[in-house]
Enzyme design. Structure first.
Site, PDB file in Angstrom:
ATOM      1  N   GLU A 171      40.228  43.672  47.688  1.00 20.51           N
ATOM      2  CA  GLU A 171      41.152  42.829  46.922  1.00 20.51           C
ATOM      3  C   GLU A 171      42.223  43.655  46.222  1.00 20.51           C
ATOM      4  O   GLU A 171      41.962  44.335  45.234  1.00 20.51           O
ATOM      5  CB  GLU A 171      40.382  41.996  45.884  1.00 20.51           C
ATOM      6  N   GLU A 198      38.326  38.034  38.512  1.00 22.48           N
ATOM      7  CA  GLU A 198      38.761  38.436  39.852  1.00 22.48           C
ATOM      8  C   GLU A 198      37.562  38.598  40.772  1.00 22.48           C
ATOM      9  O   GLU A 198      37.610  38.209  41.947  1.00 22.48           O
ATOM     10  CB  GLU A 198      39.579  39.722  39.792  1.00 22.48           C
ATOM     11  N   GLU A 227      35.984  32.916  47.377  1.00 23.67           N
ATOM     12  CA  GLU A 227      36.690  33.058  48.659  1.00 23.67           C
ATOM     13  C   GLU A 227      35.733  33.428  49.783  1.00 23.67           C
ATOM     14  O   GLU A 227      35.817  32.878  50.888  1.00 23.67           O
ATOM     15  CB  GLU A 227      37.784  34.118  48.538  1.00 23.67           C
TER      16      GLU A 227
END
Length: 124
Positions: A29, A70, A77
């Site tokens: 990420e 995050e 996801e």
């Protein structure tokens, strides 16, 4: 094995899983790196400026909270993509909600900075 040793082993295993999760987010990420850079600027400023201990703690905790959000967003996801890579309304909504969680937490830290800086300017 006694209860204490079992407890220690559970804590150790959880630490390993947490580290594996952090490493995964770190490697996959780009946005995590952006938040790390934001913290690399924010935290030294919070330490250098004449802030109270509470204000400094708030800024540091807020920055860490954004990193945690995050990680949660990445988890959402991954689960959504693991179920199916087809475009689905609810899948998109879940991903968008995870992204919103990161954004809302970041806005909260920004607002904390504004309040703290306003106090510094007006009482300085």
């Amino acid at each position: 094995m006694g209860k204490i040793m079992q407890g220690i082993m559970r804590i150790r295993q959880r630490a390993i899983w947490s580290w594996q999760g952090w490493v995964h987010v770190w490697k996959t990420e780009q946005s995590l790196m952006q938040w790390i850079w934001a913290n690399a600027i924010s935290i030294p400023l919070a330490v250098i400026l004449p802030l109270t201990a509470g204000e400094t703690a708030l800024i540091i905790m807020g920055g860490v909270f954004v990193l945690a959000m995050e990680c949660i967003n990445t988890a959402i996801e991954r689960v959504v993509d693991d179920i199916s890579t087809q475009r689905r309304d609810r899948a998109g909504q879940a991903k968008d909600a995870g992204s919103a969680a990161v954004a809302v937490s970041a806005v909260g830290v920004g607002m904390a900075w504004l309040v703290i800086l306003f106090r510094l300017v007006t009482t300085g």
